[in-house]
Design an enzyme around this catalytic site. Sequence first.
Site, PDB file in Angstrom:
ATOM      1  N   THR A 108       0.839  -1.209   0.000  1.00 40.68           N
ATOM      2  CA  THR A 108       0.000   0.000   0.000  1.00 40.68           C
ATOM      3  C   THR A 108       0.871   1.256   0.000  1.00 40.68           C
ATOM      4  OG1 THR A 108       0.081  -0.140   2.391  1.00 40.68           O
ATOM      5  CG2 THR A 108      -1.867  -1.072   1.318  1.00 40.68           C
ATOM      6  N   THR A 145      -0.511  -2.998   5.653  1.00 45.00           N
ATOM      7  CA  THR A 145      -0.561  -1.757   6.427  1.00 45.00           C
ATOM      8  C   THR A 145      -1.486  -0.798   5.700  1.00 45.00           C
ATOM      9  OG1 THR A 145       1.726  -2.073   7.137  1.00 45.00           O
ATOM     10  CG2 THR A 145       0.817   0.155   7.314  1.00 45.00           C
ATOM     11  N   LYS A 232      -0.900  -0.225  14.028  1.00 47.62           N
ATOM     12  CA  LYS A 232       0.179  -0.522  13.080  1.00 47.62           C
ATOM     13  C   LYS A 232       0.866   0.768  12.611  1.00 47.62           C
ATOM     14  CE  LYS A 232       2.895  -2.327  10.107  1.00 47.62           C
ATOM     15  NZ  LYS A 232       4.063  -3.159  10.448  1.00 47.62           N
ATOM     16  N   ASN A 236       5.002   2.295  14.001  1.00 48.08           N
ATOM     17  CA  ASN A 236       6.129   2.721  13.158  1.00 48.08           C
ATOM     18  C   ASN A 236       6.346   4.218  13.225  1.00 48.08           C
ATOM     19  OD1 ASN A 236       6.927   0.214  12.484  1.00 48.08           O
ATOM     20  ND2 ASN A 236       5.904   0.159  10.504  1.00 48.08           N
ATOM     21  N   ARG A 239       8.472   4.758  16.172  1.00 48.43           N
ATOM     22  CA  ARG A 239       9.890   4.428  15.952  1.00 48.43           C
ATOM     23  C   ARG A 239      10.562   5.544  15.169  1.00 48.43           C
ATOM     24  NH1 ARG A 239      13.475   0.373  16.281  1.00 48.43           N
ATOM     25  NH2 ARG A 239      14.957   0.001  14.572  1.00 48.43           N
ATOM     26  N   GLY A 287      15.448   5.019   5.788  1.00 44.22           N
ATOM     27  CA  GLY A 287      14.935   4.491   4.511  1.00 44.22           C
ATOM     28  C   GLY A 287      13.974   3.346   4.771  1.00 44.22           C
ATOM     29  N   CYS A 290       8.773   0.817   5.444  1.00 43.65           N
ATOM     30  CA  CYS A 290       7.827   0.879   6.569  1.00 43.65           C
ATOM     31  C   CYS A 290       7.765   2.293   7.140  1.00 43.65           C
ATOM     32  CB  CYS A 290       8.263  -0.095   7.678  1.00 43.65           C
ATOM     33  SG  CYS A 290       8.345  -1.782   7.155  1.00 43.65           S
ATOM     34  N   ARG A 368      15.158  -0.300  -0.713  1.00 43.94           N
ATOM     35  CA  ARG A 368      13.913   0.482  -0.887  1.00 43.94           C
ATOM     36  C   ARG A 368      14.044   1.802  -0.152  1.00 43.94           C
ATOM     37  NH1 ARG A 368       9.748  -4.440   0.142  1.00 43.94           N
ATOM     38  NH2 ARG A 368      11.546  -5.235   1.316  1.00 43.94           N
TER      39      ARG A 368
HETATM   40  N1  SAJ Z   1      17.493   3.811  11.666  1.00 47.74           N
HETATM   41  C1  SAJ Z   1      18.194   4.859  12.264  1.00 47.74           C
HETATM   42  N2  SAJ Z   1      18.393   4.817  13.616  1.00 47.74           N
HETATM   43  C2  SAJ Z   1      17.914   3.790  14.385  1.00 47.74           C
HETATM   44  C3  SAJ Z   1      17.197   2.740  13.749  1.00 47.74           C
HETATM   45  C4  SAJ Z   1      17.004   2.769  12.393  1.00 47.74           C
HETATM   46  O1  SAJ Z   1      18.646   5.798  11.588  1.00 47.74           O
HETATM   47  O2  SAJ Z   1      18.138   3.794  15.591  1.00 47.74           O
HETATM   48  C5  SAJ Z   1      17.267   3.842  10.220  1.00 47.74           C
HETATM   49  C6  SAJ Z   1      17.876   2.659   9.504  1.00 47.74           C
HETATM   50  O3  SAJ Z   1      19.185   2.948   9.081  1.00 47.74           O
HETATM   51  C7  SAJ Z   1      16.929   2.488   8.323  1.00 47.74           C
HETATM   52  C8  SAJ Z   1      15.594   2.995   8.846  1.00 47.74           C
HETATM   53  O4  SAJ Z   1      15.874   3.758  10.019  1.00 47.74           O
HETATM   54  O5  SAJ Z   1      17.331   3.292   7.248  1.00 47.74           O
HETATM   55  C9  SAJ Z   1      14.579   1.902   9.199  1.00 47.74           C
HETATM   56  O6  SAJ Z   1      15.239   0.997  10.017  1.00 47.74           O
HETATM   57  P1  SAJ Z   1      14.380  -0.063  10.920  1.00 47.74           P
HETATM   58  O7  SAJ Z   1      15.365  -0.730  11.832  1.00 47.74           O
HETATM   59  O8  SAJ Z   1      13.221   0.611  11.529  1.00 47.74           O
HETATM   60  O9  SAJ Z   1      13.919  -1.179   9.885  1.00 47.74           O
HETATM   61  P2  SAJ Z   1      12.558  -1.265   9.075  1.00 47.74           P
HETATM   62  O10 SAJ Z   1      12.275  -0.062   8.297  1.00 47.74           O
HETATM   63  O11 SAJ Z   1      12.624  -2.563   8.352  1.00 47.74           O
HETATM   64  O12 SAJ Z   1      11.433  -1.333  10.216  1.00 47.74           O
HETATM   65  C10 SAJ Z   1      10.843  -2.558  10.526  1.00 47.74           C
HETATM   66  C11 SAJ Z   1       9.490  -2.289  11.108  1.00 47.74           C
HETATM   67  N3  SAJ Z   1       8.790  -3.546  11.150  1.00 47.74           N
HETATM   68  C12 SAJ Z   1       7.549  -3.605  10.632  1.00 47.74           C
HETATM   69  O13 SAJ Z   1       6.998  -2.649  10.145  1.00 47.74           O
HETATM   70  C13 SAJ Z   1       6.907  -4.918  10.682  1.00 47.74           C
HETATM   71  C14 SAJ Z   1       9.597  -1.716  12.505  1.00 47.74           C
HETATM   72  O14 SAJ Z   1       8.290  -1.756  13.111  1.00 47.74           O
HETATM   73  C15 SAJ Z   1      10.526  -2.514  13.369  1.00 47.74           C
HETATM   74  O15 SAJ Z   1      10.621  -1.881  14.641  1.00 47.74           O
HETATM   75  C16 SAJ Z   1      11.882  -2.532  12.705  1.00 47.74           C
HETATM   76  O16 SAJ Z   1      11.708  -3.238  11.449  1.00 47.74           O
HETATM   77  C17 SAJ Z   1      12.891  -3.291  13.567  1.00 47.74           C
HETATM   78  O17 SAJ Z   1      12.826  -3.086  14.801  1.00 47.74           O
HETATM   79  O18 SAJ Z   1      13.713  -3.989  12.976  1.00 47.74           O
END
Ligand code: SAJ
Length: 477
Positions: A108, A145, A232, A236, A239, A287, A290, A368
Amino acid sequence: MSRHLADLLAMRGPIKRIAVVGMGYVGIPSAVLFADSLSYDFVWGIQRESPTGSMKIAMLNRGELPLRGKEPDLADLLKKVVDAGKFRCTSDYSKVEECDATTIAIQTPFKSSEALIPDFSSLEDGIRNVGRYITEGMLVVLESTITPGTTVGIARELLEEESNLTAGEDFALAHAPERVMAGRLIRNIREHDRIIGGIDEESTVRATEMYIPVLTKGHLIPMTATAAEVTKGAENAFRDLQIAAINELALYCEAMGVNVYDVRKGIASLKEEGVTRAILWPGAGVGGHCLTKDTYHLERGARLLGGTIDYPLGKESLYVLARHINDFMPQHMLYLTTEALVRIGKTMQGSRIALLGWAYIADSDDARNPPSFLYYTLAQQGGATVKVHDPFVTTYPDVDIHQNLDSVLRDADVIALFTAHSLYRDLDAPYVKALSNAIHPVIVDGRNLIDPGEFIKRGFIYKGIGRGDVNNHPIVD
Ligand code: SAJ
């Protein structure tokens, strides 16, 4: 509570056959776990025909996994359920008719995040196609989502329109948002708690019955469909907010001549029962698929479902501001680069930049929404030549990505570290200096990967996100 629906579900009995629509990162592990459960007799994976979709159907029916990256257990489980004749993939939506429940996991994206204009066409097509084949007493669950209000709104309308049945009366309808992360798909489905939001009590109960057999450590958390959609988006958005908070603090620390990692360590030390700061990590940007979009699903829901919200009342919300701070970080990397070049009498124009890291996340090939793309574009607009290295990502539209690190570092005036790939933590300062062939090469660390002192003492001009303590270091000749 609908007696009619309760009677229909009782007449149908326990769920035995499930259709899973959308053979992607969410649908494939979901379908395989349902198929592997002794509670279910058979699972159809439904995937629309397309250049990639048709290839996926053929691979899945051969028991081969069409997903990239390492996914523990998934390939073995897929082969097991295909060999056992419990799972098959098809593009034929009519198979929904022979099932007791259908889940839909179709992506989505937004056409324009800022303008909150979604591109739900694929999801709506999938919902319509399911609606053509649902029968009385069936359960439909949306796992994608989605914007809060979608399940009780457009999804319900499309299903009712296509089936001439009534949700909550003739069939059960719920939202159970996926919470899977690449590299942990099977583990996440089994162990994460599962939010289950039905359009009514009956639908919630029916959906919880379907997920119980695939959960090991995870618990079920029932709520309304709209509350599930908000959960949901918000999990995110929160985060993203936490990351924005430490990114803003990193900018403050640069301005105040302080090392943000010392401050982070100090803040994180404050923990006792019920006290936590959950402080995350500053970086070169956010990036992925999510965090870059889910805030906007939450925003759109609040706008569509709410009246006037006391705050932000036309101003930017806290969550959108967080998005803007995180999306600014690649520009800050460019600012640090320019500042460093100025120190040696250079400008972006004519500089050769080695951009290390294209994947949006460490030690992954997932590219992505890569934060490095904005830096790459702006640096080129500023007249620099940019060569990109990534040890895992091999292709990206209109960007040459090299796997030979030396070839990218050779004759570089600037080294910009964007992704925390483990490989980059071992960069050897003397070796990089020799390859760069520059008297004072610039190195900009976006992920706190290197020891500034090792590079500064060899004549590098160092800049690091949040490193106010060393960003204006004396130049060593
Ligand atoms: N990032 C930072 N600082 C941080 C953590 C991440 O700059 O402290 C950046 C990463 O470099 C990346 C982006 O944020 O570019 C996203 O990183 P991410 O660890 O959040 O990974 P995602 O985007 O795959 O988030 C997913 C999400 N899962 C789902 O949506 C099911 C998120 O809810 C999870 O918390 C996260 O994974 C996880 O914890 O791994």
